[in-house]
Design a protein around this motif. Structure first.
Motif, PDB file in Angstrom:
ATOM      1  N   GLU A 119       0.792  -1.223   0.000  1.00  0.00           N
ATOM      2  CA  GLU A 119       0.000   0.000   0.000  1.00  0.00           C
ATOM      3  C   GLU A 119       0.828   1.278   0.000  1.00  0.00           C
ATOM      4  OE1 GLU A 119       0.280  -1.438   4.320  1.00  0.00           O
ATOM      5  OE2 GLU A 119       0.010  -2.279   2.327  1.00  0.00           O
ATOM      6  N   LYS A 120       2.041   1.227   0.548  1.00  0.00           N
ATOM      7  CA  LYS A 120       2.860   2.438   0.588  1.00  0.00           C
ATOM      8  C   LYS A 120       3.336   2.860  -0.800  1.00  0.00           C
ATOM      9  CE  LYS A 120       4.467   1.964   5.352  1.00  0.00           C
ATOM     10  NZ  LYS A 120       5.642   1.880   6.251  1.00  0.00           N
ATOM     11  N   TRP A 121       3.354   1.882  -1.734  1.00  0.00           N
ATOM     12  CA  TRP A 121       3.790   2.188  -3.093  1.00  0.00           C
ATOM     13  C   TRP A 121       2.625   2.484  -4.029  1.00  0.00           C
ATOM     14  CZ3 TRP A 121       8.635   3.385  -3.944  1.00  0.00           C
ATOM     15  CH2 TRP A 121       9.621   2.876  -3.092  1.00  0.00           C
ATOM     16  N   LEU A 122       1.417   2.165  -3.598  1.00  0.00           N
ATOM     17  CA  LEU A 122       0.250   2.345  -4.464  1.00  0.00           C
ATOM     18  C   LEU A 122       0.100   3.789  -4.913  1.00  0.00           C
ATOM     19  CD1 LEU A 122      -2.432   1.152  -5.677  1.00  0.00           C
ATOM     20  CD2 LEU A 122      -3.545   2.005  -3.594  1.00  0.00           C
ATOM     21  N   ILE A 123       0.165   4.708  -3.963  1.00  0.00           N
ATOM     22  CA  ILE A 123      -0.090   6.120  -4.285  1.00  0.00           C
ATOM     23  C   ILE A 123       0.978   6.695  -5.217  1.00  0.00           C
ATOM     24  CG2 ILE A 123      -0.293   8.454  -3.303  1.00  0.00           C
ATOM     25  CD1 ILE A 123      -1.589   7.098  -0.833  1.00  0.00           C
ATOM     26  N   PRO A 124       2.270   6.629  -4.879  1.00  0.00           N
ATOM     27  CA  PRO A 124       3.267   7.243  -5.785  1.00  0.00           C
ATOM     28  C   PRO A 124       3.350   6.592  -7.156  1.00  0.00           C
ATOM     29  CG  PRO A 124       4.356   6.025  -4.026  1.00  0.00           C
ATOM     30  CD  PRO A 124       2.915   6.102  -3.655  1.00  0.00           C
ATOM     31  N   ILE A 125       3.235   5.258  -7.224  1.00  0.00           N
ATOM     32  CA  ILE A 125       3.400   4.588  -8.518  1.00  0.00           C
ATOM     33  C   ILE A 125       2.188   4.801  -9.413  1.00  0.00           C
ATOM     34  CG2 ILE A 125       3.609   2.343  -9.658  1.00  0.00           C
ATOM     35  CD1 ILE A 125       5.436   1.462  -7.418  1.00  0.00           C
ATOM     36  N   MET A 126       0.978   4.626  -8.865  1.00  0.00           N
ATOM     37  CA  MET A 126      -0.214   4.815  -9.685  1.00  0.00           C
ATOM     38  C   MET A 126      -0.375   6.280 -10.093  1.00  0.00           C
ATOM     39  SD  MET A 126      -1.292   1.830 -10.240  1.00  0.00           S
ATOM     40  CE  MET A 126      -2.651   2.406 -11.256  1.00  0.00           C
ATOM     41  N   MET A 127      -0.049   7.192  -9.198  1.00  0.00           N
ATOM     42  CA  MET A 127      -0.136   8.613  -9.558  1.00  0.00           C
ATOM     43  C   MET A 127       0.878   8.962 -10.643  1.00  0.00           C
ATOM     44  SD  MET A 127      -0.957  10.749  -6.065  1.00  0.00           S
ATOM     45  CE  MET A 127      -0.968  12.305  -6.971  1.00  0.00           C
ATOM     46  N   SER A 156      -9.898  -1.075   0.392  1.00  0.00           N
ATOM     47  CA  SER A 156      -9.508  -2.396   0.904  1.00  0.00           C
ATOM     48  C   SER A 156      -8.145  -2.359   1.591  1.00  0.00           C
ATOM     49  CB  SER A 156      -9.480  -3.414  -0.239  1.00  0.00           C
ATOM     50  OG  SER A 156      -8.412  -3.139  -1.139  1.00  0.00           O
ATOM     51  N   LEU A 157      -7.318  -1.387   1.238  1.00  0.00           N
ATOM     52  CA  LEU A 157      -5.991  -1.259   1.838  1.00  0.00           C
ATOM     53  C   LEU A 157      -6.001  -0.371   3.078  1.00  0.00           C
ATOM     54  CD1 LEU A 157      -3.813  -0.876  -1.390  1.00  0.00           C
ATOM     55  CD2 LEU A 157      -4.029  -2.881   0.080  1.00  0.00           C
ATOM     56  N   GLY A 158      -7.194   0.087   3.476  1.00  0.00           N
ATOM     57  CA  GLY A 158      -7.305   0.883   4.686  1.00  0.00           C
ATOM     58  C   GLY A 158      -7.365   2.373   4.451  1.00  0.00           C
ATOM     59  N   PHE A 159      -7.435   2.779   3.171  1.00  0.00           N
ATOM     60  CA  PHE A 159      -7.572   4.196   2.858  1.00  0.00           C
ATOM     61  C   PHE A 159      -9.053   4.528   2.703  1.00  0.00           C
ATOM     62  CE2 PHE A 159      -3.377   3.119   0.663  1.00  0.00           C
ATOM     63  CZ  PHE A 159      -2.641   3.363   1.808  1.00  0.00           C
ATOM     64  N   ASP A 160      -9.395   5.540   1.937  1.00  0.00           N
ATOM     65  CA  ASP A 160     -10.807   5.890   1.770  1.00  0.00           C
ATOM     66  C   ASP A 160     -11.115   6.236   0.312  1.00  0.00           C
ATOM     67  OD1 ASP A 160      -9.582   8.347   1.549  1.00  0.00           O
ATOM     68  OD2 ASP A 160     -11.019   9.422   2.803  1.00  0.00           O
ATOM     69  N   VAL A 161     -12.370   6.635   0.073  1.00  0.00           N
ATOM     70  CA  VAL A 161     -12.826   6.938  -1.282  1.00  0.00           C
ATOM     71  C   VAL A 161     -12.073   8.134  -1.864  1.00  0.00           C
ATOM     72  CG1 VAL A 161     -14.802   7.753  -2.630  1.00  0.00           C
ATOM     73  CG2 VAL A 161     -15.107   5.929  -0.955  1.00  0.00           C
ATOM     74  N   ILE A 162     -11.830   9.138  -1.047  1.00  0.00           N
ATOM     75  CA  ILE A 162     -11.129  10.332  -1.535  1.00  0.00           C
ATOM     76  C   ILE A 162      -9.720   9.970  -1.994  1.00  0.00           C
ATOM     77  CG2 ILE A 162     -10.037  12.482  -0.765  1.00  0.00           C
ATOM     78  CD1 ILE A 162     -12.541  13.169   0.738  1.00  0.00           C
ATOM     79  N   THR A 163      -9.047   9.106  -1.261  1.00  0.00           N
ATOM     80  CA  THR A 163      -7.692   8.703  -1.651  1.00  0.00           C
ATOM     81  C   THR A 163      -7.691   8.041  -3.026  1.00  0.00           C
ATOM     82  OG1 THR A 163      -7.076   8.361   0.668  1.00  0.00           O
ATOM     83  CG2 THR A 163      -5.687   7.327  -1.013  1.00  0.00           C
ATOM     84  N   TYR A 220      -0.444  11.318   0.161  1.00  0.00           N
ATOM     85  CA  TYR A 220       0.151  10.248   0.973  1.00  0.00           C
ATOM     86  C   TYR A 220      -0.054  10.533   2.463  1.00  0.00           C
ATOM     87  CZ  TYR A 220       3.541   6.722   2.464  1.00  0.00           C
ATOM     88  OH  TYR A 220       4.141   5.634   3.043  1.00  0.00           O
ATOM     89  N   ARG A 221       0.181  11.781   2.886  1.00  0.00           N
ATOM     90  CA  ARG A 221       0.003  12.131   4.301  1.00  0.00           C
ATOM     91  C   ARG A 221      -1.445  11.928   4.728  1.00  0.00           C
ATOM     92  NH1 ARG A 221       3.521  16.342   2.895  1.00  0.00           N
ATOM     93  NH2 ARG A 221       1.755  17.776   2.659  1.00  0.00           N
ATOM     94  N   TYR A 222      -2.362  12.363   3.867  1.00  0.00           N
ATOM     95  CA  TYR A 222      -3.784  12.197   4.184  1.00  0.00           C
ATOM     96  C   TYR A 222      -4.137  10.707   4.275  1.00  0.00           C
ATOM     97  CZ  TYR A 222      -8.824  11.927   3.415  1.00  0.00           C
ATOM     98  OH  TYR A 222     -10.156  11.622   3.514  1.00  0.00           O
ATOM     99  N   ALA A 223      -3.681   9.915   3.314  1.00  0.00           N
ATOM    100  CA  ALA A 223      -4.011   8.489   3.280  1.00  0.00           C
ATOM    101  C   ALA A 223      -3.498   7.773   4.534  1.00  0.00           C
ATOM    102  CB  ALA A 223      -3.425   7.848   2.026  1.00  0.00           C
ATOM    103  N   MET A 224      -2.297   8.123   4.983  1.00  0.00           N
ATOM    104  CA  MET A 224      -1.743   7.475   6.162  1.00  0.00           C
ATOM    105  C   MET A 224      -2.485   7.884   7.431  1.00  0.00           C
ATOM    106  SD  MET A 224       0.301   5.333   5.139  1.00  0.00           S
ATOM    107  CE  MET A 224       0.926   4.929   3.510  1.00  0.00           C
ATOM    108  N   LYS A 225      -2.994   9.105   7.479  1.00  0.00           N
ATOM    109  CA  LYS A 225      -3.817   9.515   8.620  1.00  0.00           C
ATOM    110  C   LYS A 225      -5.112   8.711   8.668  1.00  0.00           C
ATOM    111  CE  LYS A 225      -2.186  14.319   8.889  1.00  0.00           C
ATOM    112  NZ  LYS A 225      -2.573  15.751   8.700  1.00  0.00           N
ATOM    113  N   VAL A 226      -5.694   8.513   7.475  1.00  0.00           N
ATOM    114  CA  VAL A 226      -6.930   7.732   7.402  1.00  0.00           C
ATOM    115  C   VAL A 226      -6.662   6.280   7.794  1.00  0.00           C
ATOM    116  CG1 VAL A 226      -8.679   6.812   5.820  1.00  0.00           C
ATOM    117  CG2 VAL A 226      -8.019   9.219   5.686  1.00  0.00           C
ATOM    118  N   LYS A 227      -5.529   5.748   7.384  1.00  0.00           N
ATOM    119  CA  LYS A 227      -5.190   4.356   7.698  1.00  0.00           C
ATOM    120  C   LYS A 227      -5.052   4.160   9.210  1.00  0.00           C
ATOM    121  CE  LYS A 227      -2.125   0.625   6.213  1.00  0.00           C
ATOM    122  NZ  LYS A 227      -3.221  -0.198   5.649  1.00  0.00           N
TER     123      LYS A 227
END
Length: 468
Positions: A119-127, A156-163, A220-227
């Motif tokens: 999950e830590k790589w999902l955001i930077p790689i997909m973006m 499913s990875l613990g983030f949210d819809v906005i992420t 990324y910061r927002y997603a980790m707060k949500v997680k």
């Protein structure tokens, strides 16, 4: 395709019809030909391009545009913008063929699966993928197809819809904003400004890296707060709706898909080489994309009927933007027939001469941001503003390349905040995110991006970002 209820929600949230707004602009332009004194500058050729002679302005006899001429200007505008309109349709058609092969969809699904437990790589790689797509192909409306893939994965990875939504929309916006080789924004704007197509690419690559780093860091910061605390996230109604629209098949990335993607990348290598080595322009680039469509058709073993059908479908997806370009040009036809464009340039340059050129560049950037609210189409805004901004830049000591940069930055940033952006509002409706909720969340990033753009424009003009 969106469910009917979602389509209706998107329409309600979008609210403002861009064609109505542009027709209003056309009416205002017609009115101006009756009240603004007519005048004109002499044009001279300098190093192969037409520029305004700043000392040559003179008043001429008034030529107000009649009501009938207002309507006939629509057809004239379409004809005048024909080169650009058909360029957009051909590129859209080629992308339609690429989409029909399923290669891009299979690649994204394959990449998403591989990142599913990282999950830590999902955001930077997909973006990064969506940012490249925006930078090189002008991906915008096409992003809607991938929201149903990324949002459930993010949740499913613990983030949210906005992420999940932001990975797609903000990712593509990064590329669209910096427009490294976006044919629908920088390509059109530079052509109108008589700049070598895709020139100044080095500076835009630097801006791409900066915008990418800032945007990924924000999400990324927002997603980790949500997680860590799911109560901070937003889950809405979008995830349930995805069950109705999610594809029933999960096509793997085949060898054919890989060859299609390789050809797609080679197409851009050939494009860069042709532009730099042979000064290719719209006609040659269009031919290159037609060849690409034929080659990937052969590789994927599509029939001639499938080729034409997918090409037409892709071109049809660009029809709205193409018509916006024509209607935007109609406004310039009216202002030109009324001989008030040069009068507006004369008075605008007079005001801007009172401030340093650096601040003039900043003023262009802010003005383009305001115009983008009314004209959310990047290609349409380029067609409407650059015929005026290019000579204005000459008059106030701003480089034309800086004027183009001001347009592309303002255009891209507005795409993920302004409610007049149709595909953006459709994306929010698909994800079940209210615009107010999204706006409150993304506003700090928008302000940061806008500030970066402002500094970038000022630096660009300070260093005489060119070639001219």
């Amino acid at each position: 395709m969106l469910p009917n209820s979602k389509e209706q929600a998107a329409r309600r949230k979008r609210g403002i019809n861009v064609f109505v707004l542009l027709f209003g602009v056309l009416l205002i332009a017609t009115f101006l030909t009756h009240v603004v004194p007519a005048g004109e500058y002499a044009r001279v050729e300098v190093n192969g391009r037409n520029v305004v002679d700043p000392q040559s302005y003179k008043a001429i006899e008034q030529t107000p545009v009649s009501v009938f001429s207002l309507f006939s200007a629509i057809h004239t505008g379409m004809v005048d913008a024909g080169e650009i309109i058909f360029f957009v349709l051909i590129i859209g058609g080629a992308f339609g063929v690429l989409t029909a092969t399923g290669a891009v969809d299979a690649f994204i699904r394959s990449l998403s699966k591989k990142l599913g437990n990282k999950e830590k790589w999902l955001i930077p790689i997909m973006m990064l993928f969506f940012a490249f797509a925006g930078a090189f192909t002008g991906m915008a409306e096409e992003t809607l197809a991938y929201i149903p893939i990324l949002v459930p994965l993010a949740v499913s990875l613990g983030f949210d819809v906005i992420t999940g939504t932001a990975i797609v929309l903000v990712g593509a916006s990064i590329g669209f904003t910096t427009a490294i080789m976006n044919p629908f924004t920088v390509g059109i704007a530079q052509g109108i400004a008589q700049l070598p197509i895709f020139s100044g690419i080095g500076y835009r690559i630097i801006l791409f890296v900066i915008m990418y780093a800032v945007s990924v860091g924000f999400i990324y910061r927002y997603a980790m707060k949500v997680k860590k605390d799911r109560s901070l996230g937003f889950y809405g109604e979008g995830v349930a709706a995805f069950e109705q629209i999610a594809p029933t098949t999960d096509q793997p990335l085949s060898q054919t898909h890989k060859w299609v993607l390789i050809c797609f990348l080679l197409n851009f290598v050939a494009l860069i080489y042709g532009v730099l080595q042979f000064q290719w322009y719209i006609t040659e680039i269009s031919a290159l994309f037609v060849i690409l469509a034929i080659v990937i058709t052969l590789i994927s073993r599509m029939s001639a009927d499938q080729l034409i059908e997918s090409f037409m479908k892709g071109a049809a997806g660009m029809l709205t933007g193409a018509l916006i370009i024509g209607l935007s040009r109609a406004t310039l036809v009216v202002l030109g027939d009324g001989h008030v464009i040069d009068t507006l340039l004369f008075h605008a340059s007079g005001m801007l001469h009172e401030i340093p050129p650096v601040l003039s560049a900043a003023g262009m950037y802010i003005l383009q941001a305001l115009i983008h609210f009314v004209v959310p189409s990047g290609s349409g805004q380029a067609a409407l503003t650059m015929p005026i901004m290019a000579p204005l830049a000459d008059l106030v000591g701003v480089t034309r390349q800086t004027a183009v940069l001001s347009f592309s930055l303002a255009d891209g940033i507005g795409n993920i905040i302004f409610p007049t952006s149709g595909y953006f509002m459709a994306g929010l409706a698909l994800a079940g995110i209210p615009w107010i909720r999204w706006a409150k969340w993304i506003l700090p990033l928008i302000l940061t991006q806008f500030g970066i753009g402002l500094v970038a424009v000022i630096i660009a003009n300070w260093m005489h970002y060119g070639p001219f």
